[in-house]
Design an enzyme around this catalytic site. Structure first.
Site, PDB file in Angstrom:
ATOM      1  N   ARG A 231      45.189  20.714  64.230  1.00  0.00           N
ATOM      2  CA  ARG A 231      44.035  20.624  64.273  1.00  0.00           C
ATOM      3  C   ARG A 231      42.890  20.791  62.839  1.00  0.00           C
ATOM      4  O   ARG A 231      43.592  21.848  61.961  1.00  0.00           O
ATOM      5  CB  ARG A 231      44.020  21.692  65.683  1.00  0.00           C
ATOM      6  N   GLU A 260      33.879  20.017  66.191  1.00  0.00           N
ATOM      7  CA  GLU A 260      33.456  18.529  65.649  1.00  0.00           C
ATOM      8  C   GLU A 260      32.574  17.631  66.881  1.00  0.00           C
ATOM      9  O   GLU A 260      32.316  18.173  68.067  1.00  0.00           O
ATOM     10  CB  GLU A 260      35.058  17.918  65.859  1.00  0.00           C
ATOM     11  N   HIS A 279      38.818  12.382  63.566  1.00  0.00           N
ATOM     12  CA  HIS A 279      39.244  12.919  64.561  1.00  0.00           C
ATOM     13  C   HIS A 279      40.314  11.671  65.186  1.00  0.00           C
ATOM     14  O   HIS A 279      40.532  11.004  66.534  1.00  0.00           O
ATOM     15  CB  HIS A 279      38.821  13.547  65.898  1.00  0.00           C
TER      16      HIS A 279
END
Length: 320
Positions: A231, A260, A279
Site C-alpha cells: 500500500r 491514487e 495498482h
C-alpha cells in the site's frame, strides 16, 4: 416467510452464479456490479460478497441482518472495520488470490530495473541505439521480502530460481520454505543494509503506516532497488522522492501510492530510475475463479453448517 438474501456485487458469470445457487437454492441470490441491481436488497442481505462504499450506509444500521462480508480484495483497510466488528459481522478477505500475478509483477519489476528494460523501451520509441550502461544481474543477489504471506512466499520461490539469497520479515518470525532467514518487524533495520532488492508486500495497518522513510532509505544500499506492491501509505512518499533523486537508492518499482491515481505533478513520473504501474499488480484473468472457488464457496459451506469460516478470516485487532 422471507427468503434469506445473498448479494454478489460483481459480474461473476453464469457458471459461478449457478455454483453459488446450488449451495443456497432457497435463498434469494442477487448478482451484478451495478448499484441498481443490489442496492434495493442491501438492508436485508445476510451475506455480501464484494464490498462497496455505499454499503456502509445501506447495510450497517440498527436493522441490519448482515452476518458475513466477503471482501473482493486482499486489503481491507478501506472498509469500516470498527462498524463491522462492533456489529459482530464476520469478514473474510481475498488474500491468496494475488499470489501468482503479483509475484510475477514483482519479479518483472526487478528484472526490468536490473536489465534496464524500461530504458530500452523509451530508447526504442525514440529510435535510439544506446547501451544505457547495462551491467547488473539478479542472480546471486539478496532480496528482502517485507511481509512474507501468500505473495511473499511465492516471490521467495521465484527468487530462488534466480539463485538469490532470500531474507524475510513477518510478524510471527516463523520460518518459511525458500526464505533463508526470517526476521520480525522490529529487526527490519538489520535486514535493509543486506538487501539488493527490498520488496514490500505488507497490508496497511496502524503498525505499517509510514513504516519506510528517510531513515530506512539511508540504511539501504545505494545500489538497491525498492519494490512496493503493498500500500502506498506504507512509504513516506516525499522522502522516497528525495532518496531517489539524491541516489540514496538506485531505483524503484511502484504499483501503489499514497494518493491514487498518482497526481500528474508527482516527480515520480519523470524519473528514469522509477517504473510506475497503476495498482494493477493483482490483475489477472483468474481473479473471479480464485475468489469464488478457493475462498467463497468453501467458506459458504461452513457458514451454512454454522461453523467458523476456515479461509481468510480477518482478525479485526490486526486489521487483516
Amino acid at each position: 416467510m422471507n427468503k434469506r438474501i445473498l448479494i454478489v456485487t460483481q459480474d461473476i458469470g453464469d457458471e459461478y452464479t449457478q455454483k453459488i445457487k446450488n449451495l443456497v437454492p432457497d435463498w434469494e441470490l442477487i448478482v451484478g456490479k451495478e448499484k441498481d441491481i443490489w442496492a434495493p436488497y442491501a438492508n436485508k442481505a445476510e451475506i455480501i460478497a464484494g464490498w462497496k462504499k455505499e454499503l456502509e450506509e445501506l447495510s450497517l444500521h440498527g436493522r441490519s441482518e448482515l452476518r458475513w462480508v466477503q471482501a473482493w480484495s486482499a486489503g481491507v483497510n478501506t472498509m469500516p472495520l470498527d462498524k463491522l466488528n462492533s456489529q459482530g459481522i464476520t469478514l473474510t478477505s481475498a488474500n491468496g488470490v494475488h499470489a501468482y500475478p503479483i509475484s510475477e509483477t514483482i519479479i518483472g519489476l526487478m528484472l526490468a530495473l536490473t536489465r534496464k528494460i524500461h530504458t530500452y523501451v523509451k530508447n526504442q520509441q525514440e529510435r535510439k541505439w544506446h547501451h544505457a550502461h547495462m551491467n547488473l544481474e539478479m542472480h546471486g543477489k539478496t532480496i528482502g521480502i517485507i511481509g512474507v504471506g501468500e505473495i511473499g512466499s511465492e516471490t521467495a520461490k521465484l527468487a530462488k530460481a534466480f539463485g538469490m539469497r532470500v531474507l524475510g520479515v513477518r510478524h510471527s518470525g516463523k520460518a518459511e520454505e525458500n526464505v533463508d532467514r526470517m526476521y520480525t518487524p522490529d529487526e527490519l533495520h538489520q535486514v535493509l543494509p543486506e538487501c539488493d532488492y527490498v520488496v514490500i508486500t505488507l497490508p496497511l495497518t496502524p503498525q505499517t503506516f509510514q513504516m519506510f522513510g528517510e531513515k530506512e532509505f539511508k540504511l539501504m544500499k545505494k545500489s538497491s532497488f525498492l519494490i512496493n506492491i503493498g500500500r502506498g501509505e506504507i512509504i513516506k512518499e516525499e522522502e522516497l522522492v528525495v532518496a531517489l533523486q539524491s541516489g540514496e537508492i538506485a531505483g524503484a518499482g511502484l504499483d501503489v501510492f499514497s494518493k491514487e491515481p498518482l497526481e500528474v505533478e508527482s516527480p515520480l513520473w519523470d524519473m528514469d530510475n522509477v517504473i510506475i504501474t497503476p495498482h494493477t499488480s493483482g490483475s489477472t484473468e483468474y481473479y473471479t475463479k480464485r475468489v469464488i472457488e478457493n475462498i467463497f464457496l468453501p467458506n459458504l459451506v461452513h457458514y451454512l453448517d454454522g461453523k467458523q469460516l476456515p479461509t481468510n478470516l480477518v482478525d479485526y485487532t490486526k486489521g487483516y
